[in-house]
Design a protein around this motif. Structure first.
Motif, PDB file in Angstrom:
ATOM      1  N   ARG A   1       0.828  -1.199   0.000  1.00 22.59           N
ATOM      2  CA  ARG A   1       0.000   0.000   0.000  1.00 22.59           C
ATOM      3  C   ARG A   1       0.865   1.252   0.000  1.00 22.59           C
ATOM      4  O   ARG A   1       1.864   1.325   0.708  1.00 22.59           O
ATOM      5  N   LEU A   2       0.443   2.220  -0.805  1.00 27.64           N
ATOM      6  CA  LEU A   2       1.157   3.490  -0.825  1.00 27.64           C
ATOM      7  C   LEU A   2       0.864   4.269   0.446  1.00 27.64           C
ATOM      8  O   LEU A   2      -0.296   4.463   0.820  1.00 27.64           O
ATOM      9  N   ILE A   3       1.930   4.711   1.087  1.00 30.31           N
ATOM     10  CA  ILE A   3       1.810   5.564   2.270  1.00 30.31           C
ATOM     11  C   ILE A   3       2.047   7.013   1.880  1.00 30.31           C
ATOM     12  O   ILE A   3       1.437   7.927   2.420  1.00 30.31           O
ATOM     13  N   ARG A   4       2.953   7.199   0.918  1.00 28.58           N
ATOM     14  CA  ARG A   4       3.228   8.539   0.407  1.00 28.58           C
ATOM     15  C   ARG A   4       3.308   8.484  -1.125  1.00 28.58           C
ATOM     16  O   ARG A   4       3.961   7.604  -1.689  1.00 28.58           O
ATOM     17  N   LEU A   5       2.626   9.433  -1.764  1.00 24.21           N
ATOM     18  CA  LEU A   5       2.558   9.517  -3.220  1.00 24.21           C
ATOM     19  C   LEU A   5       2.895  10.937  -3.645  1.00 24.21           C
ATOM     20  O   LEU A   5       2.274  11.889  -3.161  1.00 24.21           O
ATOM     21  N   LYS A   6       3.859  11.098  -4.546  1.00 24.13           N
ATOM     22  CA  LYS A   6       4.210  12.430  -5.046  1.00 24.13           C
ATOM     23  C   LYS A   6       3.401  12.730  -6.308  1.00 24.13           C
ATOM     24  O   LYS A   6       3.376  11.936  -7.249  1.00 24.13           O
ATOM     25  N   ILE A   7       2.735  13.861  -6.302  1.00 25.31           N
ATOM     26  CA  ILE A   7       1.964  14.318  -7.458  1.00 25.31           C
ATOM     27  C   ILE A   7       2.734  15.473  -8.095  1.00 25.31           C
ATOM     28  O   ILE A   7       2.972  16.502  -7.449  1.00 25.31           O
ATOM     29  N   VAL A   8       3.133  15.304  -9.350  1.00 21.19           N
ATOM     30  CA  VAL A   8       3.936  16.308 -10.054  1.00 21.19           C
ATOM     31  C   VAL A   8       3.074  16.970 -11.114  1.00 21.19           C
ATOM     32  O   VAL A   8       2.473  16.282 -11.957  1.00 21.19           O
ATOM     33  N   GLY A   9       2.989  18.289 -11.069  1.00 19.17           N
ATOM     34  CA  GLY A   9       2.210  19.032 -12.046  1.00 19.17           C
ATOM     35  C   GLY A   9       3.026  20.132 -12.695  1.00 19.17           C
ATOM     36  O   GLY A   9       4.175  20.380 -12.321  1.00 19.17           O
ATOM     37  N   THR A  10       2.428  20.802 -13.663  1.00 21.80           N
ATOM     38  CA  THR A  10       3.127  21.891 -14.349  1.00 21.80           C
ATOM     39  C   THR A  10       3.266  23.121 -13.467  1.00 21.80           C
ATOM     40  O   THR A  10       4.055  24.014 -13.767  1.00 21.80           O
TER      41      THR A  10
ATOM     42  N   LEU B   1       3.556  18.001  -4.938  1.00 20.59           N
ATOM     43  CA  LEU B   1       3.235  17.786  -3.532  1.00 20.59           C
ATOM     44  C   LEU B   1       3.194  16.292  -3.262  1.00 20.59           C
ATOM     45  O   LEU B   1       2.634  15.520  -4.050  1.00 20.59           O
ATOM     46  N   THR B   2       3.772  15.884  -2.134  1.00 24.59           N
ATOM     47  CA  THR B   2       3.671  14.508  -1.681  1.00 24.59           C
ATOM     48  C   THR B   2       2.548  14.414  -0.666  1.00 24.59           C
ATOM     49  O   THR B   2       2.513  15.188   0.296  1.00 24.59           O
ATOM     50  N   ILE B   3       1.603  13.481  -0.885  1.00 20.76           N
ATOM     51  CA  ILE B   3       0.463  13.327   0.017  1.00 20.76           C
ATOM     52  C   ILE B   3       0.478  11.945   0.656  1.00 20.76           C
ATOM     53  O   ILE B   3       1.097  11.017   0.172  1.00 20.76           O
ATOM     54  N   GLY B   4      -0.231  11.785   1.753  1.00 23.52           N
ATOM     55  CA  GLY B   4      -0.387  10.533   2.482  1.00 23.52           C
ATOM     56  C   GLY B   4      -1.317  10.817   3.650  1.00 23.52           C
ATOM     57  O   GLY B   4      -1.717  11.963   3.851  1.00 23.52           O
ATOM     58  N   LYS B   5      -1.756   9.852   4.470  1.00 23.50           N
ATOM     59  CA  LYS B   5      -1.438   8.458   4.334  1.00 23.50           C
ATOM     60  C   LYS B   5      -2.433   7.801   3.383  1.00 23.50           C
ATOM     61  O   LYS B   5      -2.949   8.480   2.489  1.00 23.50           O
ATOM     62  N   GLU B   6      -2.716   6.519   3.590  1.00 23.56           N
ATOM     63  CA  GLU B   6      -3.424   5.764   2.552  1.00 23.56           C
ATOM     64  C   GLU B   6      -4.806   6.296   2.228  1.00 23.56           C
ATOM     65  O   GLU B   6      -5.190   6.365   1.068  1.00 23.56           O
ATOM     66  N   LEU B   7      -5.577   6.721   3.221  1.00 21.10           N
ATOM     67  CA  LEU B   7      -6.930   7.168   2.932  1.00 21.10           C
ATOM     68  C   LEU B   7      -6.930   8.503   2.197  1.00 21.10           C
ATOM     69  O   LEU B   7      -7.776   8.746   1.334  1.00 21.10           O
TER      70      LEU B   7
END
Length: 444
Positions: free
Chosen positions: A349-358, A362-368
């Motif tokens: 399960r992903l605990i931290r996910l980095k979202i890259v935009g133009t 931002l890195t978000i978490g936790k799973e929910l």
């Protein structure tokens, strides 16, 4: 002696109810029955019963004259809040109706003995016709979780504060738990445990499961276990601290949901390559089943609308993912360039996910938080890999999420436990499979 429990059932500026049998208003001692309405408007609250305004203050407590014979019905209770099966239904309850105010809404709270609450939970969380061993296992974990929450509530009151968000440059980590509820013990929805009063038909088997395990809880080092559960772990269970507050519970550890290790897999699912191989395949596990008879034990009618819980796939267009991020977590990063796994838990399960935009990243978490950000309701789980479709270095046109499991994956896997029950495992076997090092103890 068993404790009483306070369950927040319905939250709205106004709601309707029916008292089926005589109820006493505690503040005045007067007896009422029939249809009623509670209204909060322009900062003023009113209570109506049989179209007559009742003069009383909050909290208003209506207690049954005869606990066994009386019940009350609440109209338009929302169930599955923010999940894909969200809907409204009328629900009936035994015990007291307490009406309280919380900020800009009223809350209907049901107060009743803990064991009666459990009869409903077991019938609401799963089919009341489930196997006897599954019913007993679930009775124990539901009782354990609830009593652990009551103990935790007392500690939080003594501590005086509780943080659920960590924000630092480029990162926002948030988790959700029952601490959101300050004025009652637990809510009635999936956020805590499903509780639908006496709306769901119970059975003698459910009542026997509650009676046979009366007062039994799971304990670890003499402390009642915070016994969590979810629909399907996807083959491996997750650590508590990777989903909620950073506190380790030794009994909520990594569990392979099988009686033997699946062959041919690297089970260190914190690594991206191992997680990808695990999720893209369908390894054997107790919860890897399509047996409709077994699934019907765990999945109520609206849950059975979901068929792809063990492995699933979601496709998000560039436009949709931008829309979801703005709508669900108030995040505008422009066009989305990439979704990058930063950290995975032991179940993949992903605990931290980095979202890259133009416009930034931002890195978000936790799973929910991750599940909320990428779905109109919630993704089934955060155990997913990401595949992008793009041409010649252009912006991705779609992101395909291929995932495993349904829910947070901590503790007991309900579908796995149902399969274990069908295979002849005892409720003790089931509990000790998912809660390593725990033992059973009768507390009342």
């Amino acid at each position: 002696m068993q404790p009483n429990i306070e369950v927040g059932v319905l939250m709205a500026p106004e709601f309707s109810f029916t008292l089926e049998g005589p109820y006493r208003l505690r503040a005045t001692g007067k007896i009422y029955k029939g249809p009623g309405k509670a209204v909060l408007k322009n900062d003023k609250w009113t209570l109506w019963i049989n179209d007559i305004e009742i003069a009383t203050s909050l909290p208003a407590e209506l207690e049954p004259v005869n606990y066994q014979k009386c019940s009350f019905e609440l109209k338009d209770v929302v169930i599955g809040i923010n999940f894909h099966w969200e809907r409204k239904e009328n629900q009936r309850f035994k015990g007291m109706l307490r009406i309280i105010r919380e900020e800009d809404h009223l809350t209907a709270v049901n107060c009743l003995p803990l064991e009666d609450y459990l009869v409903s939970v077991i019938s609401s969380e799963m089919s009341a016709t489930s196997s006897p061993q599954l019913l007993r296992a679930h009775a124990v974990i539901s009782r354990s979780w609830l009593m652990a929450q009551k103990e935790k509530e007392q500690k939080l009151k003594e501590k005086g504060s509780y943080e659920t968000t960590i924000e630092r440059p480029g990162e926002r980590i948030k988790w959700y738990d029952r601490e959101d509820h300050l004025h009652f013990d637990v809510c009635a929805d999936d956020h805590c445990q499903r509780y639908q009063g006496i709306t769901r038909a119970s059975t003698k088997e459910v009542e026997s499961a509650i009676a046979d395990t009366f007062g039994q809880v799971l304990v670890y080092n003499d402390t009642i276990c915070d016994a969590r559960f979810s629909k399907s772990c996807g083959g491996v269970s997750e650590l508590f601290e990777n989903v909620w507050e950073p506190v380790g519970h030794p009994y909520l550890t990594k569990v392979i949901d099988n009686d033997k290790l699946p062959e041919g897999y690297n089970l260190d699912l914190t690594g991206e390559a191992a997680a990808r191989e695990w999720i893209l395949n369908s390894p054997p596990a107790f919860c890897n089943t399509h047996d409709r008879q077994i699934l019907s034990q765990v999945l109520n009618d609206y849950d059975q609308e979901t068929s792809d819980f063990y492995r699933w796939r979601v496709v998000l267009t560039q436009e949709k993912i931008q829309e979801l991020l703005k709508k669900k977590i108030n995040l505008d990063l422009g066009e989305i360039v990439d979704l990058i796994p930063v950290e995975r838990g032991v179940s993949g399960r992903l605990i931290r996910l980095k979202i890259v935009g133009t416009k930034g990243e931002l890195t978000i978490g936790k799973e929910l938080e991750i599940r909320k950000a990428l779905s109109e309701s919630h993704l089934y789980s955060s155990a997913f890999i990401i595949e992008k479709e793009q041409k010649n270095g252009e912006l991705p046109t779609t992101f395909t999420l291929i995932g495993a499991g349904w829910g947070h994956g901590v503790g007991l896997c309900q579908i796995g436990a149902a399969v274990m029950g069908a295979k002849g495992y005892s409720y003790q076997d089931i509990l000790f499979h998912y809660f390593r090092g725990a033992r059973l103890e009768k507390r009342y």
